[in-house]
Motif scaffolding. Sequence first.
Motif, mmCIF file in Angstrom:
data_model
loop_
_atom_site.group_PDB
_atom_site.id
_atom_site.type_symbol
_atom_site.label_atom_id
_atom_site.label_comp_id
_atom_site.label_asym_id
_atom_site.label_seq_id
_atom_site.Cartn_x
_atom_site.Cartn_y
_atom_site.Cartn_z
ATOM 1 N N GLN A 88 0.816 -1.210 0.000
ATOM 2 C CA GLN A 88 0.000 0.000 0.000
ATOM 3 C C GLN A 88 0.851 1.261 0.000
ATOM 4 O OE1 GLN A 88 -2.042 1.032 3.691
ATOM 5 N NE2 GLN A 88 -3.902 1.477 2.532
ATOM 6 N N ASN A 89 1.952 1.221 0.724
ATOM 7 C CA ASN A 89 2.782 2.407 0.908
ATOM 8 C C ASN A 89 4.244 1.993 0.750
ATOM 9 O OD1 ASN A 89 4.249 4.623 1.847
ATOM 10 N ND2 ASN A 89 2.795 5.109 3.465
ATOM 11 N N GLY A 90 4.855 2.409 -0.343
ATOM 12 C CA GLY A 90 6.229 2.010 -0.637
ATOM 13 C C GLY A 90 7.243 2.459 0.398
ATOM 14 N N TRP A 91 6.917 3.473 1.198
ATOM 15 C CA TRP A 91 7.837 3.904 2.253
ATOM 16 C C TRP A 91 7.826 2.931 3.427
ATOM 17 C CZ3 TRP A 91 11.104 7.241 0.598
ATOM 18 C CH2 TRP A 91 10.724 8.278 -0.286
ATOM 19 N N PHE A 92 6.765 2.118 3.539
ATOM 20 C CA PHE A 92 6.649 1.177 4.648
ATOM 21 C C PHE A 92 7.358 -0.128 4.293
ATOM 22 C CE2 PHE A 92 2.616 2.798 7.009
ATOM 23 C CZ PHE A 92 3.130 4.081 7.006
ATOM 24 N N THR A 93 8.661 -0.070 4.188
ATOM 25 C CA THR A 93 9.431 -1.282 3.896
ATOM 26 C C THR A 93 9.295 -2.260 5.061
ATOM 27 O OG1 THR A 93 11.426 -0.364 4.901
ATOM 28 C CG2 THR A 93 11.095 0.029 2.530
ATOM 29 N N LYS A 94 9.550 -3.518 4.782
ATOM 30 C CA LYS A 94 9.464 -4.517 5.843
ATOM 31 C C LYS A 94 10.420 -4.180 6.983
ATOM 32 C CE LYS A 94 7.725 -8.434 3.166
ATOM 33 N NZ LYS A 94 7.932 -9.843 2.745
ATOM 34 N N GLU A 95 11.594 -3.655 6.630
ATOM 35 C CA GLU A 95 12.564 -3.291 7.667
ATOM 36 C C GLU A 95 12.014 -2.226 8.601
ATOM 37 O OE1 GLU A 95 17.003 -1.271 8.163
ATOM 38 O OE2 GLU A 95 16.101 -1.467 6.181
ATOM 39 N N ASN A 96 11.393 -1.189 8.035
ATOM 40 C CA ASN A 96 10.881 -0.108 8.861
ATOM 41 C C ASN A 96 9.626 -0.514 9.628
ATOM 42 O OD1 ASN A 96 12.800 1.929 8.540
ATOM 43 N ND2 ASN A 96 11.910 2.633 6.625
ATOM 44 N N VAL A 97 8.776 -1.323 9.008
ATOM 45 C CA VAL A 97 7.600 -1.820 9.735
ATOM 46 C C VAL A 97 8.048 -2.685 10.903
ATOM 47 C CG1 VAL A 97 5.553 -3.286 9.612
ATOM 48 C CG2 VAL A 97 6.027 -1.678 7.762
ATOM 49 N N LEU A 98 9.013 -3.558 10.661
ATOM 50 C CA LEU A 98 9.509 -4.426 11.728
ATOM 51 C C LEU A 98 10.162 -3.611 12.834
ATOM 52 C CD1 LEU A 98 9.731 -7.498 12.358
ATOM 53 C CD2 LEU A 98 12.092 -7.350 11.542
ATOM 54 N N PHE A 99 10.885 -2.566 12.459
ATOM 55 C CA PHE A 99 11.498 -1.693 13.457
ATOM 56 C C PHE A 99 10.425 -1.090 14.358
ATOM 57 C CE2 PHE A 99 12.910 2.427 14.988
ATOM 58 C CZ PHE A 99 14.189 2.172 15.461
ATOM 59 N N SER A 100 9.339 -0.598 13.763
ATOM 60 C CA SER A 100 8.257 -0.010 14.538
ATOM 61 C C SER A 100 7.610 -1.042 15.460
ATOM 62 C CB SER A 100 7.202 0.580 13.599
ATOM 63 O OG SER A 100 6.115 1.107 14.327
ATOM 64 N N LEU A 101 7.347 -2.224 14.940
ATOM 65 C CA LEU A 101 6.743 -3.273 15.763
ATOM 66 C C LEU A 101 7.666 -3.655 16.921
ATOM 67 C CD1 LEU A 101 5.291 -5.634 12.995
ATOM 68 C CD2 LEU A 101 4.091 -3.860 14.291
ATOM 69 N N ALA A 102 8.964 -3.719 16.642
ATOM 70 C CA ALA A 102 9.922 -4.076 17.690
ATOM 71 C C ALA A 102 9.975 -3.022 18.780
ATOM 72 C CB ALA A 102 11.313 -4.280 17.080
ATOM 73 N N ARG A 103 9.913 -1.747 18.389
ATOM 74 C CA ARG A 103 9.944 -0.684 19.385
ATOM 75 C C ARG A 103 8.720 -0.757 20.291
ATOM 76 N NH1 ARG A 103 13.762 -0.961 17.005
ATOM 77 N NH2 ARG A 103 14.105 -2.264 18.814
ATOM 78 N N TRP A 104 7.557 -1.033 19.708
ATOM 79 C CA TRP A 104 6.360 -1.149 20.539
ATOM 80 C C TRP A 104 6.427 -2.401 21.401
ATOM 81 C CZ3 TRP A 104 3.580 2.520 22.150
ATOM 82 C CH2 TRP A 104 3.410 3.667 21.368
ATOM 83 N N GLY A 105 6.996 -3.452 20.865
ATOM 84 C CA GLY A 105 7.175 -4.651 21.680
ATOM 85 C C GLY A 105 8.032 -4.382 22.899
ATOM 86 N N GLU A 106 9.017 -3.516 22.766
ATOM 87 C CA GLU A 106 9.915 -3.191 23.871
ATOM 88 C C GLU A 106 9.204 -2.459 25.002
ATOM 89 O OE1 GLU A 106 13.219 -0.962 22.511
ATOM 90 O OE2 GLU A 106 14.094 -2.597 21.348
ATOM 91 N N VAL A 107 8.310 -1.528 24.657
ATOM 92 C CA VAL A 107 7.705 -0.685 25.696
ATOM 93 C C VAL A 107 6.410 -1.258 26.251
ATOM 94 C CG1 VAL A 107 8.784 1.402 24.797
ATOM 95 C CG2 VAL A 107 6.486 0.800 24.034
ATOM 96 N N LEU A 108 5.768 -2.155 25.525
ATOM 97 C CA LEU A 108 4.509 -2.722 26.014
ATOM 98 C C LEU A 108 4.780 -3.910 26.935
ATOM 99 C CD1 LEU A 108 2.204 -2.554 22.848
ATOM 100 C CD2 LEU A 108 2.262 -1.000 24.804
ATOM 101 N N THR A 109 5.388 -3.604 28.067
ATOM 102 C CA THR A 109 5.600 -4.578 29.124
ATOM 103 C C THR A 109 4.848 -4.097 30.352
ATOM 104 O OG1 THR A 109 7.562 -3.501 30.057
ATOM 105 C CG2 THR A 109 7.912 -5.086 28.248
ATOM 106 N N GLU A 110 4.522 -5.005 31.240
ATOM 107 C CA GLU A 110 3.767 -4.609 32.439
ATOM 108 C C GLU A 110 4.539 -3.574 33.247
ATOM 109 O OE1 GLU A 110 1.516 -6.542 36.350
ATOM 110 O OE2 GLU A 110 2.565 -7.844 34.919
ATOM 111 N N GLU A 111 5.835 -3.783 33.419
ATOM 112 C CA GLU A 111 6.635 -2.857 34.224
ATOM 113 C C GLU A 111 6.629 -1.456 33.626
ATOM 114 O OE1 GLU A 111 11.212 -2.301 35.910
ATOM 115 O OE2 GLU A 111 10.703 -3.980 34.591
#
Length: 352
Positions: free
Chosen positions: A51-74
Amino acid sequence: MADLEERLEAFVKLGSFLREFCEIFNNPEENLTKNPWTEELQKTTSAANHQNGWFTKENVLFSLARWGEVLTEERLRTWLASYDLSQTKNKTVALIMAGNIPMVGFHDFLTTLLTGNRALVKLSSNDTALLPFMASYLSAATPALHDKVSFSEGKLNNFDAVIATGSNNTARYFAYYFGKKPHIIRKNRSSVAVLTGKESSQQLTALGEDIFRYYGLGCRSVSKLFVPKDYDFTPFFKAIYSYSSIIDQHKYANNYDYNKAVYLMSEFNILENGFLMLKEDSGYASPIATLFYEYYDDVEGLHKKLEEDRDQLQCIVAADLMPGEVPFGRTQYPELSDYADRVDTVEFLLKT
């Protein structure tokens, strides 16, 4: 209605899933257990890229990883500890999303649900795949959230407050259209870096992450350098050479070629290395593949200037020079408490 503990648990589960997904994605040769949600998110990331050529798999994965890091109970509990979430109002908050980088509106979505409100989401046409997946996962994780999220493609109706993100032009429209409702309306913001000439090669290489991540399309992406008189750009160009493969992305390359042609025809003096152009300019928002720069006389005077222009700035990257500065290489690693435009979204929603 889901109580706070249920809402927190849903996002903690989402964070755990995102971390597992990124591990699978980064280690495809490992015999890691997959589930239907993993398969669906893989399809979703591919759909986002189509849908959006700027949303490469690398950048999408980077965003998902960053949210994975902060969405912890602590980290979620630490962030929310200073707020009184016992009195929630269960209102409907319209969220008008930008689409410049993957998951750009997720923080507004997160705060809306955690404060007990309903989210009425109008997606950007540039990013219609990722957030609906997250909403579906949360609904499955905590069924009580099932009716807390809805998506609208047309005119927004029946809402109590609005958080809208867009350009300076769309902000004027938002202010006119939503002015009678409690609102947060965000405009264009840029990020800058302040250099002294004493930075190490490691710091300058890290600065490349601030410049090139998401192709410079985010408000936290550095779009301008402030440098002292007679600054030598050679160490900077040498340090960022490891990012040279960015020119292989055709959309980025097209912008590079176009903007270079414009600069040359306009007889602007530019510095360039084959994948990034530097142009002396007093503005903050530079075009894709271009970095503005401006000379400063003294740090104290620059501090005063940047303070006067704070409503145009998101991040200031520096090393022991500026109050509230962000370290080199860390602009795309915000904490949950790093609010866009420095407007406390949780406080706004609790008081609305």
